[in-house]
Design a protein around this motif. Structure first.
Motif, mmCIF file in Angstrom:
data_model
loop_
_atom_site.group_PDB
_atom_site.id
_atom_site.type_symbol
_atom_site.label_atom_id
_atom_site.label_comp_id
_atom_site.label_asym_id
_atom_site.label_seq_id
_atom_site.Cartn_x
_atom_site.Cartn_y
_atom_site.Cartn_z
ATOM 1 N N CYS A 133 -4.819 11.860 -3.999
ATOM 2 C CA CYS A 133 -5.922 10.909 -4.182
ATOM 3 C C CYS A 133 -5.587 9.837 -5.208
ATOM 4 C CB CYS A 133 -7.184 11.641 -4.596
ATOM 5 S SG CYS A 133 -7.695 12.843 -3.384
ATOM 6 N N PHE A 134 -4.684 8.953 -4.851
ATOM 7 C CA PHE A 134 -4.315 7.890 -5.778
ATOM 8 C C PHE A 134 -4.813 6.550 -5.263
ATOM 9 C CE2 PHE A 134 -0.851 11.081 -6.000
ATOM 10 C CZ PHE A 134 -1.167 11.576 -7.246
ATOM 11 N N THR A 135 -5.199 5.694 -6.186
ATOM 12 C CA THR A 135 -5.680 4.385 -5.740
ATOM 13 C C THR A 135 -4.511 3.534 -5.270
ATOM 14 O OG1 THR A 135 -5.541 3.482 -7.972
ATOM 15 C CG2 THR A 135 -7.665 4.404 -7.291
ATOM 16 N N PRO B 279 0.807 -1.216 0.000
ATOM 17 C CA PRO B 279 0.000 0.000 0.000
ATOM 18 C C PRO B 279 0.843 1.272 0.000
ATOM 19 C CG PRO B 279 -0.112 -1.097 2.116
ATOM 20 C CD PRO B 279 0.685 -1.983 1.232
ATOM 21 N N ARG B 280 0.261 2.310 -0.540
ATOM 22 C CA ARG B 280 0.926 3.613 -0.588
ATOM 23 C C ARG B 280 1.332 4.070 0.798
ATOM 24 N NH1 ARG B 280 0.633 7.481 -4.031
ATOM 25 N NH2 ARG B 280 0.293 8.968 -2.361
ATOM 26 N N ASN B 281 2.432 4.757 0.876
ATOM 27 C CA ASN B 281 2.919 5.369 2.110
ATOM 28 C C ASN B 281 3.401 4.394 3.184
ATOM 29 O OD1 ASN B 281 2.335 7.929 1.080
ATOM 30 N ND2 ASN B 281 0.231 7.836 1.837
ATOM 31 N N LYS C 247 -2.645 0.362 -9.471
ATOM 32 C CA LYS C 247 -2.867 1.101 -10.717
ATOM 33 C C LYS C 247 -2.544 2.583 -10.554
ATOM 34 C CE LYS C 247 -6.497 -2.001 -12.354
ATOM 35 N NZ LYS C 247 -7.909 -2.203 -12.009
ATOM 36 N N ASN C 248 -2.579 3.051 -9.298
ATOM 37 C CA ASN C 248 -2.222 4.446 -9.006
ATOM 38 C C ASN C 248 -3.029 5.444 -9.829
ATOM 39 O OD1 ASN C 248 -0.731 6.308 -7.514
ATOM 40 N ND2 ASN C 248 0.823 6.530 -9.113
ATOM 41 N N GLN C 249 -4.344 5.221 -9.905
ATOM 42 C CA GLN C 249 -5.207 6.163 -10.626
ATOM 43 C C GLN C 249 -5.655 7.265 -9.678
ATOM 44 O OE1 GLN C 249 -7.986 3.043 -11.452
ATOM 45 N NE2 GLN C 249 -7.764 3.338 -13.659
HETATM 46 C C1 LIG Z 1 1.282 7.774 -8.493
HETATM 47 O O1 LIG Z 1 1.147 8.802 -9.459
HETATM 48 C C2 LIG Z 1 1.547 10.101 -8.997
HETATM 49 C C3 LIG Z 1 1.211 11.151 -10.039
HETATM 50 O O2 LIG Z 1 1.314 10.655 -11.290
HETATM 51 C C4 LIG Z 1 3.018 10.088 -8.617
HETATM 52 O O3 LIG Z 1 3.388 11.344 -8.104
HETATM 53 C C5 LIG Z 1 3.241 9.016 -7.547
HETATM 54 O O4 LIG Z 1 4.598 8.919 -7.230
HETATM 55 C C6 LIG Z 1 2.727 7.648 -8.026
HETATM 56 N N1 LIG Z 1 2.800 6.725 -6.902
HETATM 57 C C7 LIG Z 1 3.175 5.466 -7.050
HETATM 58 C C8 LIG Z 1 3.183 4.636 -5.809
HETATM 59 O O5 LIG Z 1 3.476 5.006 -8.134
#
Ligand SMILES: *[C@@H]1O[C@H](CO)[C@@H](O)[C@H](O)[C@H]1NC(C)=O
Ligand SMILES: *[C@@H]1O[C@H](CO)[C@@H](O)[C@H](O)[C@H]1NC(C)=O
Ligand SMILES: *[C@@H]1O[C@H](CO)[C@@H](O)[C@H](O)[C@H]1NC(C)=O
Ligand SMILES: *[C@@H]1O[C@H](CO)[C@@H](O)[C@H](O)[C@H]1NC(C)=O
Ligand SMILES: *[C@@H]1O[C@H](CO)[C@@H](O)[C@H](O)[C@H]1NC(C)=O
Ligand SMILES: *[C@@H]1O[C@H](CO)[C@@H](O)[C@H](O)[C@H]1NC(C)=O
Ligand SMILES: *[C@@H]1O[C@H](CO)[C@@H](O)[C@H](O)[C@H]1NC(C)=O
Length: 630
Positions: A442-444, A35-37, A448-450
């Motif tokens: 606000c990324f998924t 997961p992110r972060n 997919k990082n949408q």
């Molecule tokens: C997700 O996309 C954003 C903007 O495009 C970028 O800044 C970020 O680093 C990306 N995160 C990941 C985990 O890929």
């Protein structure tokens, strides 16, 4: 059975043999992208003990849901005919064959029934609790579930969790195990509080004259002009038309507030608050229910840490001076929740679950899944408060979907018992509360990082009432009010009409791809959210957030329950079907303001229901007439 005996024999010889010699084909049950972060700090200490819940399918849940629909519909003949503890338990119990299959599997791994604490209800129809003497440590689980628990640290707030990104189970358990957690669940219960300002002098001083009054258009009530700058108990009672009501059912009606994390409410702060705002309540108190090592001063987990010499590992260094100090979230929730509904008895639920430790310590963070602990505890109680407010939540996407559904079903069970559940809708508007596209987050989380709007959970669970925020008099939507559409839960029938009407009013293509048009929409209602005057560690402070809105709205629901119970009627229970049938009657419609987020201006408050303030704020006297009629 023979194979089984052999299996156990091997287990006694060498546990390592088990996985390779396992008679059953393993099946990957869940696998998520990191997961992110969260950053991976490496293997979790193998001696750490972790309580895992193994949730078995609730094959009669649809029946429970049908009961809930009927008893919560004010036009149904069964309205208010809540189910008993035993009836609910029977409807959420797992099938005996599932229980047997799981027991057989665990005994095969040398885990005896005595190490399992089977909850009669709730989330873990079968709970794995490490009992004091028979602890089941990580190394064991790693082998049984063929994954590796690792330490993860949150890059922003430093929290450390023990989690995995995947787990497998024997294929023959497919129909018998719904989920095992905490494994892949990275959510925390976070207080929904945007800001805390300390202010030694009351902000009422900012106001023109303390005797000036404001007449509110719409409801026609008059409110002390100071309330436009600082919210007090009497402000809310005036504004929401409840200042003439005197509770009568105080021997039967109770209001509950839940607390998570390291939060606990402070009696002295409450007394100071009462002296300041609710003089009649001075010297009255509230009950505390401790669940799962929940902390009340002094917090049990701290005792444990002192004994085991882990004292220094508490991040931020708690010491004996601040060991019994309060948490601002708990102080806020208790002071307004109990203050408004006083003399209705209050109960504070303290659920432990997240003391922070330094990651390199040999005993790392606590690893519980917060809502399951609380649900197990409360559904086992004979008497449950008729109204309960929770000001904690996290992004829906951080909660695995199967777990979110399971926890949400637990809330449905509470609704069927006759409890109204209120949750803060969140403090980030449609997502991160950031209108600036350059700094949006606000990324998924799904790899997919949408970019997507991020609704909050548990607010997005259809069986709870989500409370958004307003500010000023006349009221407008506050710009952080959490709102939007669930990506997990489909839109329930009772909400369909109001939400489709709103969606039709949007210009075509608005936020295309950013939200789920068919999702459960939040919030349902709202209340003031800015500059609440509380007492915190002995001093007045001002706090803002939907954290303030939820206990406040809940307090008015508690008063509505009081009115019904005093007339010999049932409690209101699950509120949403009733709220949406009223189509705004009994509410002050909030029609201005918007809540930005994810680099957009977000949704607008508008006439009727909207995803910023729901149906609006309560008009208690009107709602009282309505609920006494059904
Ligand atoms: C997700 O996309 C954003 C903007 O495009 C970028 O800044 C970020 O680093 C990306 N995160 C990941 C985990 O890929
Ligand atoms: C208005 O509020 C102020 C500050 O809380 C208080 O001193 C004053 O008595 C209130 N006035 C009325 C009319 O309630
Ligand atoms: C309350 O404060 C807001 C924001 O400062 C202001 O727009 C509004 O006019 C004030 N209300 C009254 C009745 O003065
Ligand atoms: C509250 O209790 C304290 C200590 O017992 C007492 O001194 C005080 O008079 C009480 N206050 C009220 C308003 O009952
Ligand atoms: C406890 O008090 C110490 C200093 O007295 C302070 O540094 C620390 O931040 C406090 N911890 C918490 C959690 O409030
Ligand atoms: C919300 O309103 C506050 C106070 O007016 C302001 O400081 C803040 O920048 C606003 N936030 C956004 C995202 O517009
Ligand atoms: C909100 O209102 C503004 C101003 O009327 C309008 O331009 C905008 O399209 C509306 N946004 C949504 C999502 O309805």
């Amino acid at each position: 059975m023979l194979a089984h005996t052999l299996f156990r024999f091997f287990a006694a010889l060498s546990v390592a043999v088990i996985t390779s010699a396992s008679p059953s084909v393993l099946k990957l049950r869940q696998s998520i992208a990191p997961p992110r972060n969260w950053i991976d700090l490496g293997r979790a200490p193998s001696t750490h003990v972790i309580p895992l819940r193994i949730a078995l399918p609730q094959h009669r849940f649809l029946e429970l849901e049908q009961h809930l629909v009927e008893i919560s519909d004010p036009f149904h003949e069964r309205y208010g005919d809540h189910l008993s503890k035993e009836e609910v338990e029977a409807l959420i119990a797992p099938h005996a064959t599932s229980v047997d299959a799981v027991h057989e599997w665990l005994t095969g791994h040398g885990i005896q029934q005595e190490s399992c604490d089977r909850s009669s209800a709730a989330i873990g129809s079968l709970c794995m609790y490490p009992l004091h003497r028979r602890k089941i440590c990580l190394a064991r689980w790693n082998r049984i579930l063929t994954f590796e628990f690792r330490l993860w640290k949150h890059t922003q707030d430093g929290d450390v969790l023990i989690r995995t990104t995947e787990y497998s189970l024997p294929a023959h358990l497919d129909d018998h195990v719904e989920l095992i957690q905490p494994t892949t669940a990275f959510h925390r219960a976070k207080g929904q509080r945007t800001s805390l300002h300390f202010s030694p002098t009351p902000a009422a001083a900012l106001s023109p004259s303390s005797d000036a009054m404001i007449t509110v258009p719409g409801s026609g009530v008059t409110v002390n002009a100071t309330c436009n700058a600082t919210i007090t108990v009497s402000c809310l009672k005036q504004l929401y038309n409840a200042d003439r009501y005197i509770p009568r059912a105080t021997t039967k009606n109770t209001i509950g507030i839940t607390g998570y994390l390291e939060q606990f409410a402070n009696f002295e702060d409450l007394q100071k608050f009462y002296a300041d705002q609710v003089p009649n309540a001075v010297n009255t108190s509230f009950d505390v229910a401790l669940t799962n090592g929940g902390c009340y001063p002094p917090p049990p987990f701290l005792f444990e840490m002192i004994i085991t010499g882990l004292w220094n590992f508490y991040e931020g260094g708690l010491n004996s001076q601040n060991i019994s100090q309060a948490g601002e979230e708990a102080d806020l929730d208790v002071q307004f929740g109990f203050g408004i509904s006083s003399p209705t008895p209050g109960r504070y639920f303290s659920t432990g679950g997240r003391p922070q430790f330094t990651p390199d310590a040999n005993t790392p963070t606590d690893t519980n899944e917060p809502y399951s602990n609380w649900l197990d505890f409360i559904l086992a109680q004979k008497n449950i408060p008729q109204t309960i407010s929770t000001s904690y939540g996290d992004d829906e996407q951080t909660v695995p979907k199967d777990l979110a559904r399971r926890v949400c079903n637990g809330f449905a069970a509470l609704g069927a018992r006759g409890t109204s559940l209120l949750f803060s809708s969140g403090d980030g508007g449609v997502g991160d509360g950031n209108a600036d596209p350059a700094s949006q987050t606000c990324f998924t989380n799904d790899g997919k990082n949408q970019t997507k709007f991020l609704p909050g959970f548990p607010a997005s669970c259809p069986y709870v009432t989500a409370v958004g925020g307003t500010v000023h008099i006349p009221e407008v939507a506050v710009n952080f009010s959490g709102g939007g559409f669930s990506n997990y839960f489909p839109r329930p029938d009772w909400q369909h009409r109001a939400v489709t009407k709103y969606l039709k009013s949007l210009p075509k293509g608005t936020y295309a791809g950013l939200f789920n048009h068919n999702g459960r929409a939040i919030p349902d209602v709202s209340a003031q959210a800015v500059n609440f005057r509380i007492f915190f560690r002995g001093h007045p402070a001002h706090v803002s957030g939907t954290s303030a809105s939820s206990p406040s709205f809940a307090a008015f629901v508690a008063l509505l329950n009081d009115a019904r119970i005093a007339e010999g009627k049932s409690s209101l229970g699950f509120l949403n079907p009733l709220i949406y049938k009223l189509e705004g009657e009994g509410f002050n419609d909030i029609t201005t303001g918007n809540a930005p987020g994810c680099g957009t201006p977000g949704f607008n408050a508008t006439t009727g229901w909207d995803p910023v303030t729901g149906w609006g704020t309560p008009n208690f006297e009107k709602l009282k007439e309505i609920v006494l009629d059904c």
